[in-house]
Design an enzyme around this catalytic site. Sequence first.
Site, PDB file in Angstrom:
ATOM      1  N   ASP A 339      -1.939  14.919  34.585  1.00 52.43           N
ATOM      2  CA  ASP A 339      -2.671  14.350  33.720  1.00 52.43           C
ATOM      3  C   ASP A 339      -3.293  15.468  32.853  1.00 52.43           C
ATOM      4  O   ASP A 339      -3.221  16.694  33.346  1.00 52.43           O
ATOM      5  CB  ASP A 339      -4.076  13.753  34.486  1.00 52.43           C
ATOM      6  CG  ASP A 339      -5.153  13.506  33.599  1.00 52.43           C
ATOM      7  OD1 ASP A 339      -4.877  12.709  32.635  1.00 52.43           O
ATOM      8  OD2 ASP A 339      -6.634  13.909  33.642  1.00 52.43           O
ATOM      9  N   LYS A 340      -3.447  15.288  31.433  1.00 57.24           N
ATOM     10  CA  LYS A 340      -3.966  16.432  30.544  1.00 57.24           C
ATOM     11  C   LYS A 340      -5.223  16.988  31.081  1.00 57.24           C
ATOM     12  O   LYS A 340      -5.509  18.005  31.291  1.00 57.24           O
ATOM     13  CB  LYS A 340      -3.733  15.919  29.265  1.00 57.24           C
ATOM     14  CG  LYS A 340      -3.903  17.123  28.234  1.00 57.24           C
ATOM     15  CD  LYS A 340      -3.853  16.948  26.624  1.00 57.24           C
ATOM     16  CE  LYS A 340      -4.977  15.964  26.231  1.00 57.24           C
ATOM     17  NZ  LYS A 340      -6.237  16.890  26.202  1.00 57.24           N
ATOM     18  N   THR A 341      -6.287  16.300  30.479  1.00 56.49           N
ATOM     19  CA  THR A 341      -7.674  16.777  30.403  1.00 56.49           C
ATOM     20  C   THR A 341      -8.052  16.955  31.760  1.00 56.49           C
ATOM     21  O   THR A 341      -8.096  16.040  32.810  1.00 56.49           O
ATOM     22  CB  THR A 341      -8.644  15.531  29.843  1.00 56.49           C
ATOM     23  OG1 THR A 341      -7.875  15.302  28.567  1.00 56.49           O
ATOM     24  CG2 THR A 341     -10.047  16.126  29.525  1.00 56.49           C
ATOM     25  N   GLY A 490      -4.283   9.914  27.726  1.00 52.47           N
ATOM     26  CA  GLY A 490      -4.809   8.914  26.800  1.00 52.47           C
ATOM     27  C   GLY A 490      -5.132   9.460  25.417  1.00 52.47           C
ATOM     28  O   GLY A 490      -5.379   8.805  24.486  1.00 52.47           O
ATOM     29  N   LYS A 517      -1.349   3.718  33.495  1.00 53.79           N
ATOM     30  CA  LYS A 517      -0.825   5.113  34.090  1.00 53.79           C
ATOM     31  C   LYS A 517      -0.063   4.678  35.354  1.00 53.79           C
ATOM     32  O   LYS A 517       1.289   5.181  35.287  1.00 53.79           O
ATOM     33  CB  LYS A 517      -2.054   5.993  34.487  1.00 53.79           C
ATOM     34  CG  LYS A 517      -2.737   6.624  33.191  1.00 53.79           C
ATOM     35  CD  LYS A 517      -3.461   7.706  33.671  1.00 53.79           C
ATOM     36  CE  LYS A 517      -4.154   8.450  32.529  1.00 53.79           C
ATOM     37  NZ  LYS A 517      -5.125   9.435  32.987  1.00 53.79           N
ATOM     38  N   ASP A 536      -7.304  13.891  38.332  1.00 57.19           N
ATOM     39  CA  ASP A 536      -8.632  14.360  38.760  1.00 57.19           C
ATOM     40  C   ASP A 536      -9.104  13.108  39.871  1.00 57.19           C
ATOM     41  O   ASP A 536     -10.030  13.369  40.425  1.00 57.19           O
ATOM     42  CB  ASP A 536      -9.603  14.231  37.617  1.00 57.19           C
ATOM     43  CG  ASP A 536      -9.784  13.059  37.027  1.00 57.19           C
ATOM     44  OD1 ASP A 536      -9.310  11.944  37.391  1.00 57.19           O
ATOM     45  OD2 ASP A 536     -10.252  13.125  35.826  1.00 57.19           O
TER      46      ASP A 536
END
Length: 646
Positions: A339-341, A490, A517, A536
């Site tokens: 996941d990015k964030t 996203g 996802k 997360d």
Amino acid sequence: MVADFRRRFWVSLILSVPVLALSPLIQAWLGLGEALAFPGDRSVQAVLATVIYFYGGWPFLRGVAGELGGRQPGMMTLIGLAITVAWGYSTLVALGLHGEVFFWELATLIDIMLLGHWIEMKSVLGASGALENLVRLMPAEAHLVGAGGATRDVPVAELGHGDRVLVKPGEKVPIDGTIVEGETSVNEAMLTGESKPVEKGKGATVIGGAVNGEAAIIVEVQKTGDETYLSQVITMVRQAQESRSRSQDLANRAAVWLTAVALGGGAVTLAAWLATGVSFPFALARAVTVMVIACPHALGLAVPLVVAVSTALSAANGLLIRDRSAFERARALDAIVFDKTGTLTEGRFGVTDVIPLDNRGEEDVLRLAASLESQSEHPIAAGIVRGAQGRTVQFPPPVGFRTIPGKGAEAVVDGARVRIVSPGVLKAQGLRVDDGRVRAVAEQRKTVVYVLVDDRPAGAIALADIIRPESREALARLKAMGIKAMMLTGDATAVAAWVARELALDEFFAEVLPDQKAAKIKEIQGRGLTVAMTGDGVNDAPALTQADVGIAVGAGTDVAIESADIVLVRSDPRDVTAIVELARATYRKMLQNLWWATGYNALAIPVAAGVLYPIGILLTPAAGAVLMSLSTVIVAINARLLEVRR
């Protein structure tokens, strides 16, 4: 168990001395002839050997009942059968049956088996000792702060939500809570693996078991009992150590077969030697040696000891394994999707580009912007100030700071009127900036603000969700291991493409909604890849569950994340790499132990049966016990070496 084996060993050893002294063979070896012989000496020897058999051999005799009751004959069955046959035959000879006794072989066999198990139990405790270390982290008492500020010592178990406790310098934090008074640094190394002390002030969370630094603090209790971080970690470690795995099932099946081979080998050895015309005691000694040396004890411990070490070792470094089978799968991963964030990035604004638009340099533009924004609470302002501090840019305090609602902020810096405005405000004021560098960062969907000095554009600053410095190292290590690194987010495609370029990702998926996802993970798995998902643990839960290995990152003190197979306490993507490295190292240790245990028995059984007797090599039952115990200790030591794999 350690104390029990130690006690039985010393009692049996003391009783073995007269048994050996009364043995005609031992007397002959010592050149004593019949100097120690007396009427009834064989009866005395038989009585002492019987005490040794029942007292020293009791753990093995009790184990036979347990194994046969569970229809899983194994090590205890072999040892119990061996000592029972030796004792029974020798006792019959002592009562008048024609033959030779070998009470001294029985006594030394039991002594060696007890010594081996004593050493082995200590090795096992050492292998799983990190779990006990976690338990011992919690102090027994706390300094409870009363209504008037006075303190009194109370058991930690009596603390409740909202209670306040004093933690003095150098003491352990007694329970999870929030600092309400004081500032200090806290060492959480044993809990999270973070080696550097962490600065904590009012409102910060502290974990029970962490060591307070240089100043006294008052902590308000937030969690008690099973709610605490340490309690959850201990529960996770225990469950992981007790859970079954494919490697353990393989070892158990091999142990059952080895037991059958040992029993069959013992019978064949007895029959073969009797067929050659040797005495029954000689043939029986060979059969007993085969059964003892073939005990699958090392094989039974080969995997559990490595499991104990790896789970405790991972917990001590902030890597919490909830599912053993998923952890085993981590060694064979083909791709890891991040996941990015909050995982690859910090989840907050940071300066990525400073673009001068006049004769000023980048540092001067950033200095003016940071000076102005140092008085603002806006997230963009905070990002600019952090950017200046990170580049060690010094900036003066502004004069006459004021915000312009919906437009930006302004102040006087170094005698000039400085404003920071959005592109919309710049356009509304009829100011135009035609610069390819600005267009490039705008196309990457970065947030762009302009620095105006006396109403003239002096520079532009681009901000974005800042990439973690650790991410580059983590992904480079993954690629070196042959694992594809992918990103799922996203965010807009332009933002994702910028992050993917910066980190040299193999692939990325942008503008993916949370409920989509899991489908993306399934799509990647459809290519035949074994996939881990790293996120997360909140909006990534479906994807974490769909993946072959679900890894929750940055859980902090909240470790109860049900969707993940592995929980990483820190928000550090390098810990993902550490999990793969540990999984691979653990598997190597399991294989080494399994090969040693099975290969050792394959070589030792023929020697125990007497195939080397023609060249003068013959093992006694006691020698077989020594070699069997040595094999077990080697397996235990090899498991411990996992701790120094790096």
